[in-house]
Design a protein around this motif. Structure first.
Motif, PDB file in Angstrom:
ATOM      1  N   PRO A  82       5.142   7.775 -17.819  1.00 43.97           N
ATOM      2  CA  PRO A  82       4.649   6.703 -18.700  1.00 43.97           C
ATOM      3  C   PRO A  82       3.469   5.951 -18.086  1.00 43.97           C
ATOM      4  CG  PRO A  82       7.029   6.517 -18.369  1.00 43.97           C
ATOM      5  CD  PRO A  82       6.540   7.597 -17.477  1.00 43.97           C
ATOM      6  N   THR A  83       2.790   5.182 -18.916  1.00 41.35           N
ATOM      7  CA  THR A  83       1.567   4.501 -18.522  1.00 41.35           C
ATOM      8  C   THR A  83       1.787   3.498 -17.393  1.00 41.35           C
ATOM      9  OG1 THR A  83       0.847   4.732 -20.795  1.00 41.35           O
ATOM     10  CG2 THR A  83      -0.402   3.219 -19.433  1.00 41.35           C
ATOM     11  N   TYR A  84       2.955   2.856 -17.352  1.00 40.46           N
ATOM     12  CA  TYR A  84       3.175   1.855 -16.313  1.00 40.46           C
ATOM     13  C   TYR A  84       3.122   2.453 -14.906  1.00 40.46           C
ATOM     14  CZ  TYR A  84       8.058   3.372 -15.825  1.00 40.46           C
ATOM     15  OH  TYR A  84       9.188   4.098 -15.594  1.00 40.46           O
ATOM     16  N   MET A  85       3.352   3.732 -14.782  1.00 39.05           N
ATOM     17  CA  MET A  85       3.246   4.373 -13.463  1.00 39.05           C
ATOM     18  C   MET A  85       1.801   4.358 -12.968  1.00 39.05           C
ATOM     19  SD  MET A  85       6.122   5.169 -12.208  1.00 39.05           S
ATOM     20  CE  MET A  85       5.724   6.296 -10.911  1.00 39.05           C
ATOM     21  N   PHE A  86       0.847   4.468 -13.890  1.00 39.57           N
ATOM     22  CA  PHE A  86      -0.550   4.375 -13.486  1.00 39.57           C
ATOM     23  C   PHE A  86      -0.864   2.964 -13.001  1.00 39.57           C
ATOM     24  CE2 PHE A  86      -0.543   7.980 -16.412  1.00 39.57           C
ATOM     25  CZ  PHE A  86      -1.182   8.932 -15.637  1.00 39.57           C
ATOM     26  N   GLY A  87      -0.220   1.977 -13.605  1.00 36.04           N
ATOM     27  CA  GLY A  87      -0.368   0.589 -13.146  1.00 36.04           C
ATOM     28  C   GLY A  87       0.209   0.399 -11.757  1.00 36.04           C
ATOM     29  N   LEU A  88       1.333   1.049 -11.485  1.00 32.23           N
ATOM     30  CA  LEU A  88       1.915   0.964 -10.142  1.00 32.23           C
ATOM     31  C   LEU A  88       1.015   1.619  -9.097  1.00 32.23           C
ATOM     32  CD1 LEU A  88       5.717   1.650 -10.744  1.00 32.23           C
ATOM     33  CD2 LEU A  88       4.642  -0.487 -10.090  1.00 32.23           C
ATOM     34  N   PHE A  93       0.835  -1.201   0.000  1.00 30.92           N
ATOM     35  CA  PHE A  93       0.000   0.000   0.000  1.00 30.92           C
ATOM     36  C   PHE A  93       0.874   1.258   0.000  1.00 30.92           C
ATOM     37  CE2 PHE A  93      -2.468   3.358   1.992  1.00 30.92           C
ATOM     38  CZ  PHE A  93      -3.668   3.278   1.297  1.00 30.92           C
ATOM     39  N   PHE A  94       1.941   1.249   0.805  1.00 31.19           N
ATOM     40  CA  PHE A  94       2.835   2.400   0.863  1.00 31.19           C
ATOM     41  C   PHE A  94       3.520   2.628  -0.482  1.00 31.19           C
ATOM     42  CE2 PHE A  94       7.052   4.244   1.700  1.00 31.19           C
ATOM     43  CZ  PHE A  94       6.661   5.450   2.226  1.00 31.19           C
ATOM     44  N   ILE A  95       3.964   1.559  -1.129  1.00 30.85           N
ATOM     45  CA  ILE A  95       4.591   1.687  -2.447  1.00 30.85           C
ATOM     46  C   ILE A  95       3.585   2.256  -3.450  1.00 30.85           C
ATOM     47  CG2 ILE A  95       5.572   0.381  -4.376  1.00 30.85           C
ATOM     48  CD1 ILE A  95       6.794  -1.497  -2.255  1.00 30.85           C
ATOM     49  N   GLY A  96       2.347   1.777  -3.380  1.00 34.59           N
ATOM     50  CA  GLY A  96       1.304   2.299  -4.258  1.00 34.59           C
ATOM     51  C   GLY A  96       0.996   3.760  -3.993  1.00 34.59           C
ATOM     52  N   VAL A 156       3.667  10.288  -7.178  1.00 38.74           N
ATOM     53  CA  VAL A 156       4.597  10.589  -8.267  1.00 38.74           C
ATOM     54  C   VAL A 156       3.839  10.731  -9.581  1.00 38.74           C
ATOM     55  CG1 VAL A 156       6.473   9.576  -9.641  1.00 38.74           C
ATOM     56  CG2 VAL A 156       6.599   9.560  -7.155  1.00 38.74           C
ATOM     57  N   THR A 157       2.807   9.942  -9.769  1.00 40.50           N
ATOM     58  CA  THR A 157       2.035   9.988 -11.012  1.00 40.50           C
ATOM     59  C   THR A 157       1.183  11.248 -11.101  1.00 40.50           C
ATOM     60  OG1 THR A 157       1.939   7.579 -11.013  1.00 40.50           O
ATOM     61  CG2 THR A 157       0.388   8.709 -12.422  1.00 40.50           C
ATOM     62  N   VAL A 158       0.636  11.690  -9.990  1.00 46.08           N
ATOM     63  CA  VAL A 158      -0.264  12.843  -9.994  1.00 46.08           C
ATOM     64  C   VAL A 158       0.510  14.165  -9.957  1.00 46.08           C
ATOM     65  CG1 VAL A 158      -2.087  13.979  -8.656  1.00 46.08           C
ATOM     66  CG2 VAL A 158      -2.130  11.523  -8.972  1.00 46.08           C
ATOM     67  N   ALA A 159       1.714  14.157  -9.459  1.00 41.81           N
ATOM     68  CA  ALA A 159       2.492  15.396  -9.311  1.00 41.81           C
ATOM     69  C   ALA A 159       2.653  16.166 -10.620  1.00 41.81           C
ATOM     70  CB  ALA A 159       3.843  15.090  -8.688  1.00 41.81           C
ATOM     71  N   PRO A 160       2.967  15.522 -11.745  1.00 41.24           N
ATOM     72  CA  PRO A 160       3.114  16.310 -12.988  1.00 41.24           C
ATOM     73  C   PRO A 160       1.834  17.020 -13.421  1.00 41.24           C
ATOM     74  CG  PRO A 160       4.126  14.169 -13.259  1.00 41.24           C
ATOM     75  CD  PRO A 160       3.398  14.142 -11.953  1.00 41.24           C
ATOM     76  N   LEU A 161       0.690  16.504 -13.032  1.00 42.92           N
ATOM     77  CA  LEU A 161      -0.556  17.184 -13.398  1.00 42.92           C
ATOM     78  C   LEU A 161      -0.674  18.539 -12.708  1.00 42.92           C
ATOM     79  CD1 LEU A 161      -2.974  14.123 -13.152  1.00 42.92           C
ATOM     80  CD2 LEU A 161      -1.953  15.110 -15.204  1.00 42.92           C
ATOM     81  N   PHE A 162      -0.172  18.617 -11.471  1.00 42.55           N
ATOM     82  CA  PHE A 162      -0.226  19.882 -10.732  1.00 42.55           C
ATOM     83  C   PHE A 162       0.951  20.796 -11.060  1.00 42.55           C
ATOM     84  CE2 PHE A 162      -2.668  17.065  -7.834  1.00 42.55           C
ATOM     85  CZ  PHE A 162      -3.871  17.726  -7.933  1.00 42.55           C
TER      86      PHE A 162
END
Length: 83
Positions: free
Chosen positions: A46-52, A24-27, A33-39
């Motif tokens: 890359p897409t695999y980050m959404f999978g992580l 859960f912590f890794i997720g 990390v995945t949401v940070a670039p949006l802000f």
């Protein structure tokens, strides 16, 4: 009289709960990390980050399974003590 259970002994389901917390912590870190670039207005990862990011749900399910296993073991122990 001392309690028969040692304080450092791991009960049924404890390993699943710990593993679930780690996953859960890794997720959670992957989601941040995945949401940070949006802000920040930078290029998205890359897409695999959404999978992580889905590891949050997997960790939650693992921890839940550990809790259910611990509850079941406690019920079995209580039933055997009643007899």
């Amino acid at each position: 009289m001392r309690d028969k259970t040692q304080t450092n002994s791991a009960g049924p389901g404890d390993r699943l709960i710990r593993a679930g917390a780690i996953v859960f912590f890794i997720g959670t870190v992957a989601t941040l990390v995945t949401v940070a670039p949006l802000f920040l207005g930078t290029t998205p990862f890359p897409t695999y980050m959404f999978g992580l990011s889905m590891l949050m749900g997997v960790g939650f399910l693992l921890a839940g399974a550990g809790v259910l296993q611990s509850i079941a073991a406690g019920r079995r122990q209580a039933r055997s003590a009643d007899r």
